[in-house]
Structures are given as structure tokens and as C-alpha cells.
Design a protein around this motif. Structure first.
Motif, PDB file in Angstrom:
ATOM      1  N   GLU A   8      -3.085  23.492  36.912  1.00  0.00           N
ATOM      2  CA  GLU A   8      -3.461  22.107  36.614  1.00  0.00           C
ATOM      3  C   GLU A   8      -4.968  22.027  36.379  1.00  0.00           C
ATOM      4  N   HIS A   9      -5.355  21.336  35.307  1.00  0.00           N
ATOM      5  CA  HIS A   9      -6.775  21.200  34.993  1.00  0.00           C
ATOM      6  C   HIS A   9      -7.468  20.308  36.009  1.00  0.00           C
ATOM      7  N   GLN A  10      -8.614  20.770  36.482  1.00  0.00           N
ATOM      8  CA  GLN A  10      -9.487  19.990  37.350  1.00  0.00           C
ATOM      9  C   GLN A  10     -10.877  19.963  36.729  1.00  0.00           C
ATOM     10  N   PRO A  11     -11.666  18.899  36.995  1.00  0.00           N
ATOM     11  CA  PRO A  11     -13.015  18.839  36.396  1.00  0.00           C
ATOM     12  C   PRO A  11     -13.875  20.055  36.718  1.00  0.00           C
ATOM     13  N   VAL A  12     -13.747  20.569  37.939  1.00  0.00           N
ATOM     14  CA  VAL A  12     -14.477  21.782  38.334  1.00  0.00           C
ATOM     15  C   VAL A  12     -13.471  22.930  38.437  1.00  0.00           C
ATOM     16  N   TYR A  13     -13.688  23.983  37.654  1.00  0.00           N
ATOM     17  CA  TYR A  13     -12.732  25.082  37.630  1.00  0.00           C
ATOM     18  C   TYR A  13     -12.770  25.865  38.933  1.00  0.00           C
ATOM     19  N   ASN A  14     -11.596  26.180  39.434  1.00  0.00           N
ATOM     20  CA  ASN A  14     -11.471  26.984  40.646  1.00  0.00           C
ATOM     21  C   ASN A  14     -10.324  27.963  40.441  1.00  0.00           C
ATOM     22  N   ALA A  15     -10.654  29.241  40.316  1.00  0.00           N
ATOM     23  CA  ALA A  15      -9.636  30.263  40.072  1.00  0.00           C
ATOM     24  C   ALA A  15      -8.663  30.394  41.233  1.00  0.00           C
ATOM     25  N   ASN A  16      -9.021  29.870  42.405  1.00  0.00           N
ATOM     26  CA  ASN A  16      -8.158  29.975  43.574  1.00  0.00           C
ATOM     27  C   ASN A  16      -7.181  28.814  43.710  1.00  0.00           C
ATOM     28  N   ASP A  17      -7.261  27.814  42.796  1.00  0.00           N
ATOM     29  CA  ASP A  17      -6.246  26.764  42.796  1.00  0.00           C
ATOM     30  C   ASP A  17      -4.881  27.378  42.497  1.00  0.00           C
ATOM     31  N   ARG A  18      -3.827  26.593  42.781  1.00  0.00           N
ATOM     32  CA  ARG A  18      -2.467  27.102  42.580  1.00  0.00           C
ATOM     33  C   ARG A  18      -2.313  27.614  41.148  1.00  0.00           C
ATOM     34  N   LEU A  19      -1.881  28.863  41.033  1.00  0.00           N
ATOM     35  CA  LEU A  19      -1.791  29.532  39.741  1.00  0.00           C
ATOM     36  C   LEU A  19      -0.352  29.959  39.500  1.00  0.00           C
ATOM     37  N   THR A  20       0.178  29.573  38.345  1.00  0.00           N
ATOM     38  CA  THR A  20       1.495  30.036  37.918  1.00  0.00           C
ATOM     39  C   THR A  20       1.288  31.140  36.894  1.00  0.00           C
ATOM     40  N   TYR A  21       1.921  32.297  37.096  1.00  0.00           N
ATOM     41  CA  TYR A  21       1.724  33.380  36.118  1.00  0.00           C
ATOM     42  C   TYR A  21       2.982  34.221  35.982  1.00  0.00           C
ATOM     43  N   GLN A  22       3.075  34.868  34.822  1.00  0.00           N
ATOM     44  CA  GLN A  22       4.180  35.766  34.514  1.00  0.00           C
ATOM     45  C   GLN A  22       3.630  36.985  33.785  1.00  0.00           C
ATOM     46  N   ASP A  23       4.227  38.144  34.054  1.00  0.00           N
ATOM     47  CA  ASP A  23       3.890  39.338  33.278  1.00  0.00           C
ATOM     48  C   ASP A  23       4.210  39.095  31.810  1.00  0.00           C
ATOM     49  N   THR A  24       3.357  39.597  30.932  1.00  0.00           N
ATOM     50  CA  THR A  24       3.558  39.385  29.505  1.00  0.00           C
ATOM     51  C   THR A  24       3.211  40.642  28.728  1.00  0.00           C
ATOM     52  N   ASN A  25       3.765  40.727  27.545  1.00  0.00           N
ATOM     53  CA  ASN A  25       3.393  41.760  26.590  1.00  0.00           C
ATOM     54  C   ASN A  25       2.522  41.152  25.502  1.00  0.00           C
ATOM     55  N   GLN A  26       1.801  41.994  24.784  1.00  0.00           N
ATOM     56  CA  GLN A  26       1.078  41.520  23.615  1.00  0.00           C
ATOM     57  C   GLN A  26       2.078  40.955  22.612  1.00  0.00           C
ATOM     58  N   GLY A  27       1.694  39.915  21.896  1.00  0.00           N
ATOM     59  CA  GLY A  27       2.550  39.348  20.862  1.00  0.00           C
ATOM     60  C   GLY A  27       3.615  38.404  21.361  1.00  0.00           C
ATOM     61  N   GLN A  28       3.543  38.009  22.632  1.00  0.00           N
ATOM     62  CA  GLN A  28       4.560  37.124  23.204  1.00  0.00           C
ATOM     63  C   GLN A  28       4.038  35.699  23.290  1.00  0.00           C
ATOM     64  N   ALA A  29       4.939  34.737  23.095  1.00  0.00           N
ATOM     65  CA  ALA A  29       4.622  33.316  23.249  1.00  0.00           C
ATOM     66  C   ALA A  29       5.326  32.782  24.497  1.00  0.00           C
ATOM     67  N   TRP A  30       4.688  31.788  25.132  1.00  0.00           N
ATOM     68  CA  TRP A  30       5.191  31.211  26.372  1.00  0.00           C
ATOM     69  C   TRP A  30       5.098  29.695  26.317  1.00  0.00           C
ATOM     70  N   LYS A  31       5.915  29.066  27.146  1.00  0.00           N
ATOM     71  CA  LYS A  31       5.915  27.604  27.268  1.00  0.00           C
ATOM     72  C   LYS A  31       5.764  27.248  28.738  1.00  0.00           C
ATOM     73  N   PHE A  32       4.798  26.376  29.033  1.00  0.00           N
ATOM     74  CA  PHE A  32       4.584  25.918  30.407  1.00  0.00           C
ATOM     75  C   PHE A  32       5.142  24.513  30.560  1.00  0.00           C
ATOM     76  N   SER A  33       5.894  24.295  31.637  1.00  0.00           N
ATOM     77  CA  SER A  33       6.444  22.965  31.897  1.00  0.00           C
ATOM     78  C   SER A  33       6.484  22.725  33.400  1.00  0.00           C
ATOM     79  N   THR A  34       6.603  21.459  33.782  1.00  0.00           N
ATOM     80  CA  THR A  34       6.702  21.080  35.189  1.00  0.00           C
ATOM     81  C   THR A  34       7.876  20.129  35.371  1.00  0.00           C
ATOM     82  N   LYS A  35       8.427  20.187  36.576  1.00  0.00           N
ATOM     83  CA  LYS A  35       9.483  19.250  36.978  1.00  0.00           C
ATOM     84  C   LYS A  35       9.244  18.927  38.439  1.00  0.00           C
TER      85      LYS A  35
END
Length: 208
Positions: free
Chosen positions: A65-92
Motif C-alpha cells: 500500500e502506498h504511503q507518503p513516506v516510503y518504508n520497505a518494512n511495511d506489509r509487503l506482498t510478493y511472489q517469485d517471478t520469471n523475466q517476461g511475466q505479467a502480474w495483477k495485484f488485487s485486494t479483497k
């Protein structure tokens, strides 16, 4: 194959040695304005001391989630990826997800934001952010491609996860070519006696 980097401080002073990467951009004006390198590793070393870091081949795509002050330690969602791959981020509700969403046209990695709030999209290795594009809005996308170079900089005033907001001084910086690299030693040594100067030495490069 993962790359082993031995880091040596043979200078007379304590040093924080930072490692980061830069993006390959069609529009170079975006760097340091929209897309930022991030201090990926910061290694504190006393004089005459040594450490080792691993640069993994596995890459991750990240969103938070974007915050005015960047903090790399905020909650981070990540997935392993390969080069040339596209991803979609969504929330529920409280839950966030990154879902594969086809391929890019080349080796770029694409992250499309389908969440109702702006996000900071990025690339990471070992779960630690390398690059971040700030404030990617709903239905917008971030496009990433890394250069095959890692940068080492000695500094006194940066923390792991900090944004890098401008080019680093060439005399402080060592470029490590990652092409076919298996292992290397990066040494910070004293320069001309009596000047306080420091310089870099690259040693024991081994290629695949």
C-alpha cells in the motif's frame, strides 16, 4: 546460479557498504522521480573485517500500500517471478494477492494494479526490495527490467530499504558486472597515504 560476493574492508575506517541495482528504462527521466533503486543490502564492516552476501538468481515481484513516506518494512506482498511475466495485484478486504496475468512483450516484468488504492510496485531478491515504482494507481501498471550490474557504495548515512534518490558519486561506487558471474571479492582499501582517500579493488572474479 546464485552469486557469492565477499565484501572486505581493508580501509582504516568503519564503513557501511551498500549494494543496489538500477532499472533499464525507455525513459531515463523516470529514475529518481517515479522509479527508485532501493538500498538492497547494507553491510557494516569494521577495519580489516569481512562479510559475505548472496545475490540470488530468483526474483520476486512486490506490492505494498502506498504511503507518503516510503518504508520497505511495511506489509509487503510478493511472489517469485520469471523475466517476461505479467502480474495483477488485487485486494479483497484485508487480503491481498498477486496473480499471474500473462506475459510481457519481452523480458520486462509487468505489475498491473487492480486494487482501489495506489500501491508501490517493485522487484525484490530474497524478499528485500531492489526497485520500487511509487504510487501506481488503479488500472495503471509498472514495467521493470534490471540492468545486469550491481553497485557497491561506501557510506555512513543510509539504512537497508532506503530509497536512493540520486546518482551516487563515481569515486564512492564500484560497478559489479553480473554477466556469467559465480563469485567475486569486493574490497574497500586505503588510497593515497595521508589523504583519507579510499578506493575499490575487485578480486578473484570467477565466471560460470
Amino acid at each position: 546460479m546464485d552469486i557469492t560476493i565477499k565484501v572486505v574492508n581493508e580501509s582504516s575506517d568503519n564503513a557501511y557498504i551498500m549494494f543496489f541495482q538500477k532499472p533499464e528504462l525507455a525513459n531515463p527521466n523516470l529514475i529518481y522521480s517515479d522509479i527508485f533503486p532501493v538500498a538492497w543490502r547494507v553491510v557494516p564492516l569494521n577495519p580489516n573485517s569481512t562479510s559475505t552476501i548472496i545475490y540470488p538468481m530468483q526474483l520476486q515481484v512486490t506490492a505494498q500500500e502506498h504511503q507518503p513516506v516510503y518504508n520497505a518494512n511495511d506489509r509487503l506482498t510478493y511472489q517469485d517471478t520469471n523475466q517476461g511475466q505479467a502480474w495483477k495485484f488485487s485486494t479483497k478486504g484485508d487480503f491481498a494477492s498477486l496473480i499471474p496475468d500473462g506475459k510481457s512483450d519481452g523480458s520486462e516484468i509487468i505489475l498491473r494494479n487492480n486494487a482501489p488504492q495506489p500501491i508501490d510496485a517493485g522487484l525484490a531478491k530474497d524478499g528485500k526490495v531492489l526497485l520500487v515504482q511509487r504510487k501506481v494507481g488503479l488500472d495503471e501498471q509498472a514495467v521493470f527490467q534490471l540492468t545486469p550490474k550491481l553497485y557497491a557504495v561506501y557510506t555512513r548515512d543510509i539504512t537497508e530499504g532506503d530509497l536512493i534518490r540520486a546518482d551516487t558519486a563515481p569515486q564512492l561506487t564500484q560497478v559489479i558486472d553480473l554477466t556469467d558471474l559465480q563469485s567475486v571479492t569486493v574490497a574497500l582499501v586505503n588510497g593515497q597515504p595521508g589523504t583519507g582517500q579510499k578506493k575499490w579493488e575487485m578480486r578473484d572474479r570467477r565466471n560460470i
